[in-house]
Design an enzyme around this catalytic site. Structure first.
Site, short mmCIF file in Angstrom:
data_model
loop_
_atom_site.label_atom_id
_atom_site.label_comp_id
_atom_site.label_asym_id
_atom_site.label_seq_id
_atom_site.Cartn_x
_atom_site.Cartn_y
_atom_site.Cartn_z
N GLY A 135 11.16 -25.74 2.16
CA GLY A 135 12.15 -25.02 2.94
C GLY A 135 11.82 -23.54 2.90
O GLY A 135 10.68 -23.15 2.65
N ARG B 44 17.96 -20.33 3.38
CA ARG B 44 17.41 -20.61 4.71
C ARG B 44 16.49 -21.84 4.69
O ARG B 44 15.60 -21.92 3.86
CB ARG B 44 16.67 -19.38 5.26
N CYS C 126 9.96 -19.05 5.54
CA CYS C 126 8.57 -18.82 5.98
C CYS C 126 7.84 -20.10 6.35
O CYS C 126 7.44 -20.27 7.51
CB CYS C 126 7.81 -18.09 4.89
N PHE D 198 1.77 -11.63 1.28
CA PHE D 198 1.69 -13.00 0.77
C PHE D 198 2.67 -13.25 -0.39
O PHE D 198 2.53 -14.22 -1.12
CB PHE D 198 0.26 -13.32 0.31
N THR E 18 5.38 -11.11 9.60
CA THR E 18 4.52 -12.25 9.97
C THR E 18 4.58 -12.42 11.48
O THR E 18 5.66 -12.53 12.06
CB THR E 18 5.01 -13.52 9.27
C1 UGA Z 1 5.76 -18.67 1.10
C2 UGA Z 1 4.31 -18.45 0.62
O1 UGA Z 1 4.11 -19.17 -0.60
C3 UGA Z 1 4.01 -16.96 0.39
O2 UGA Z 1 2.66 -16.77 0.04
C4 UGA Z 1 4.31 -16.20 1.68
O3 UGA Z 1 4.12 -14.80 1.53
C5 UGA Z 1 5.75 -16.45 2.10
O4 UGA Z 1 5.97 -17.88 2.27
C6 UGA Z 1 5.99 -15.74 3.41
O5 UGA Z 1 5.33 -16.08 4.40
O6 UGA Z 1 6.73 -14.74 3.43
P1 UGA Z 1 8.14 -18.69 -0.11
O7 UGA Z 1 8.74 -18.97 1.22
O8 UGA Z 1 8.77 -17.67 -0.99
O9 UGA Z 1 6.60 -18.25 0.04
O10 UGA Z 1 8.17 -20.08 -0.91
P2 UGA Z 1 7.10 -21.03 -1.62
O11 UGA Z 1 6.99 -20.70 -3.03
O12 UGA Z 1 5.87 -21.08 -0.82
O13 UGA Z 1 7.86 -22.44 -1.49
C7 UGA Z 1 8.17 -22.98 -0.20
C8 UGA Z 1 8.84 -24.32 -0.33
O14 UGA Z 1 7.88 -25.31 -0.75
C9 UGA Z 1 9.97 -24.40 -1.35
O15 UGA Z 1 11.03 -25.14 -0.79
C10 UGA Z 1 9.37 -25.13 -2.53
O16 UGA Z 1 10.31 -25.82 -3.29
C11 UGA Z 1 8.42 -26.07 -1.82
N1 UGA Z 1 7.29 -26.52 -2.66
C12 UGA Z 1 6.42 -25.63 -3.17
C13 UGA Z 1 7.10 -27.89 -2.88
O17 UGA Z 1 7.88 -28.74 -2.40
N2 UGA Z 1 6.05 -28.29 -3.64
C14 UGA Z 1 5.16 -27.41 -4.17
O18 UGA Z 1 4.21 -27.86 -4.86
C15 UGA Z 1 5.35 -26.05 -3.94
#
Ligand code: UGA
Length: 461
Positions: free
Chosen positions: A278, A348, A281, A173, A141
Site C-alpha cells: 500500500g 493512503r 507511492c 528514494f 515523482t
Molecule cells: C516506497 C519505496 O520503497 C521508496 O524507495 C520510495 O522513495 C517511495 O516509495 C516513494 O516513491 O516515495 P514507501 O511507500 O515508504 O516507499 O513504502 P515501502 O517501504 O516501499 O513499502 C510499501 C508497501 O509494501 C508497504 O505496504 C509494505 O508493507 C509492503 N511490503 C514491503 C511488503 O508487503 N513486503 C515487503 O517485503 C516489503
C-alpha cells in the site's frame, strides 16, 4: 538514527554552506525531510507551502505527520535559523539559486499523473525569474518527459522574455518511516539534466554524503525512479504469488523466502509475503507506469499482473478470515493496523481501508487499533463510511482492543504487536484466534500459548 540536539549545535557550520540558499516548494514528505536534512547539513533552507494549516504547524516546529525523528530535526533547524519560511514562490526564487520542487503529483481517475500542481509551479517560477541564473530541481515523482515539459512551460510562460535557468531531475528514494535515515544514507543519488555542468553543481551540494552519485539525462532520472518502485512492487507480488503456491502444499513461505533470498542475486529485501503493498507511492506509481506504457503503445503486461496480484491479496485475506471463523456476523474482530506499514501514520492505499469496511458490511463488529494511524483512519471512515461508524470502534490500547474478540487480524507490521503479552491477550479474547496478514509473529510460540494461528503462505499444521 537518533541525533541529539547538542550534537547538531556542535557541528561547525561550513561558511560556504551557510551562504548557499536552497528553496523548497512543497512541504510534504519529500519536501519537509529534504528541508530539515539539508538544514542539518548546514545549508540555509527556505520553504514555501500553500496549505496554511500545515504551514502554521511546521513554523511552530510541529511535524504535520508522524515520521520518526523528523520533528526533532525540524525544531532544531528552525531554532538554529537554518530553516525559514517564505510567503510565496516569488520571494523564494528571488533569494535562492537552488530551487527544489517537491509538490504532490497525484494520479487522476484515468491512472495518469495530474500535472496541475507542477504546471502552477512552472508558471509562478516563470513569473519570478529575473536576470540571475536559477537551478530548478524536480524532486516530485513524475512520468518521463516531465522535466522537459517543465522547461518548455517556463519558457512559454515567460512569453519571449529572457529565461535564465536550467531544470534538473533528482528523484527521491526515501521510505516513509525511515525517511531521516534514508535522507542521510541514500543508496544512490541520481541527478538528471541536459546540462552536465549544472548536474555536477547540484551533485556538489551532496558532496559529503557517502553515496554513489550518478549523473544521467533528464528522462533517465525519471525512468529510474518509476522503474525502482515498479521493481519493488514486482518483488512483492512475486513472493505473494509464491505464497499462494506454498499454501497449496504443506509448506511455509518464510522458509521458501529464506531459500530464495539467500541467493545474493535475489536478496531478502521486499520478499516478505503479506496482504499486499500500500502507501502513497508503490500502488500509484505502478498504475501511472502502466498508463505511460499504454500511452507509448508498449505492452504493460508485467506491471498489470503485479497490480492484479496485489489487488487479489485483499480477497485472499478476507477469505482466510471467514474460513477461520466460520461465521463473522455479530462477532468482534480486532484489526491491528490501519497505516500501510509500521512507523508511519499514513493510511493512503492501506490494505486495511478495504478489509475493514468489507468485514463490517458482513456484520462483524470491528475493534481497530494502530499505534499512530487512528486519527487519520477516523477521518477516513467518517468521510467514506459514516453508516459503519457505530460498528467500527477505534481503541487506543492494544489490550483493550482484544476484549471479547473472536480473532485478531494483523494488517501492518508495528513492532508493538510482536512485543505484546499474548498470555494476557489469550485471557481477554472470546476465542483466541490470530490471523497474521504480515507474518510477524512466531507461529510456534503463539500456538504454544494456545492460540489458533493463521498466517500468509503457511500451511504447516
Ligand atoms: C516506497 C519505496 O520503497 C521508496 O524507495 C520510495 O522513495 C517511495 O516509495 C516513494 O516513491 O516515495 P514507501 O511507500 O515508504 O516507499 O513504502 P515501502 O517501504 O516501499 O513499502 C510499501 C508497501 O509494501 C508497504 O505496504 C509494505 O508493507 C509492503 N511490503 C514491503 C511488503 O508487503 N513486503 C515487503 O517485503 C516489503
Amino acid at each position: 538514527m537518533v541525533l541529539l540536539k547538542e550534537k547538531l549545535e556542535k557541528i561547525d557550520i561550513d561558511d560556504i554552506k551557510k551562504d548557499v540558499k536552497i528553496g523548497i516548494i512543497g512541504a510534504g514528505y519529500v519536501g519537509l525531510v529534504t528541508a530539515a536534512g539539508l538544514a542539518y547539513k548546514g545549508y540555509n533552507v527556505l520553504i514555501v507551502e500553500k496549505d496554511k494549516e500545515k504551514l502554521k504547524k511546521i513554523k511552530q516546529g510541529i511535524c504535520p505527520f508522524y515520521e520518526p525523528d523528523l520533528q526533532k530535526y525540524l525544531l532544531d533547524s528552525i531554532e538554529l535559523n537554518r530553516l525559514s519560511f517564505r510567503e510565496n514562490i516569488f520571494d523564494l526564487v528571488n533569494e535562492c539559486r537552488y530551487i527544489f520542487v517537491c509538490v504532490g503529483t497525484p494520479i487522476k481517475d484515468d491512472g495518469t499523473y495530474d500535472m496541475y500542481y507542477l504546471d502552477i509551479v512552472a508558471k509562478e517560477i516563470a513569473n519570478s525569474l529575473k536576470n540571475d541564473f536559477k537551478v530548478i530541481t524536480i524532486r516530485s515523482t513524475v512520468p518521463p518527459g516531465t522535466g522537459r515539459w517543465f522547461k518548455k512551460a517556463i519558457i512559454r510562460y515567460r512569453r519571449g522574455l529572457k529565461a535564465n535557468f536550467e531544470v534538473v531531475s533528482m528523484p527521491e528514494f526515501l521510505r516513509e518511516g525511515n525517511a531521516i535515515y534514508d535522507f542521510f544514507n541514500p543508496s544512490r543519488i541520481i541527478i538528471g539534466s541536459d546540462n552536465y555542468d549544472i548536474a555536477k553543481e547540484v551533485s556538489e551540494l551532496y558532496s559529503d554524503f557517502n553515496s554513489p552519485i550518478l549523473i544521467v539525462s533528464l528522462e533517465e532520472a525519471e525512468i529510474i525512479k518509476l522503474a525502482s518502485n515498479a521493481f519493488l512492487a514486482t518483488k512483492i507480488s512475486f513472493i505473494n504469488s509464491i505464497a499462494n503456491l506454498s499454501e497449496a502444499f504443506e509448506a511455509n513461505i518464510e522458509n521458501i523466502r529464506l531459500g530464495i533470498g539467500l541467493d545474493p542475486r535475489i536478496g531478502m529485501d521486499f520478499l516478505k509475503a503479506g496482504i499486499g503493498f500500500g502507501g502513497s507511492c508503490l500502488p500509484k506509481d505502478l498504475t501511472a507506469l502502466i498508463s505511460v506504457f499504454n500511452n507509448y503503445q508498449i505492452n504493460p503486461i508485467l506491471f498489470e499482473a503485479v497490480k492484479i496480484i496485489n489487488e487479489e491479496r485483499i480477497e485472499i485475506f478476507i477469505n482466510k478470515v471467514k474460513n477461520a471463523l466460520w461465521n463473522i456476523k455479530n462477532k468482534i474482530l480486532t484489526v491491528w493496523g490501519v497505516s500501510f506499514k509500521a512507523n508511519t501514520d499514513d493510511i493512503r492505499e492501506s490494505p486495511a481501508l478495504k478489509i475493514i469496511p468489507r468485514l463490517s458490511q458482513e456484520g462483524a463488529i470491528i475493534n481497530v487499533y494502530d499505534p499512530k494511524g487512528l486519527h487519520n483512519f477516523q477521518n477516513y471512515i467518517q468521510k467514506n463510511y459514516p453508516h459503519f461508524s457505530n460498528n467500527i470502534k477505534l481503541i487506543e490500547n492494544i489490550y483493550e482492543s482484544t476484549v471479547n474478540s473472536s480473532a485478531i487480524l494483523i494488517t501492518n507490521d508495528w513492532d508493538e504487536y510482536k512485543k505484546a503479552n499474548y498470555y494476557n491477550i489469550y485471557e481477554l479474547m472470546e476465542t483466541p484466534i490470530i490471523i497474521d496478514g504480515r507474518n510477524i509473529l512466531n507461529p510456534l510460540e503463539i500456538k504454544e500459548i494456545g492460540f489458533e494461528y493463521y498466517s500468509i503462505g503457511n500451511n504447516i499444521k
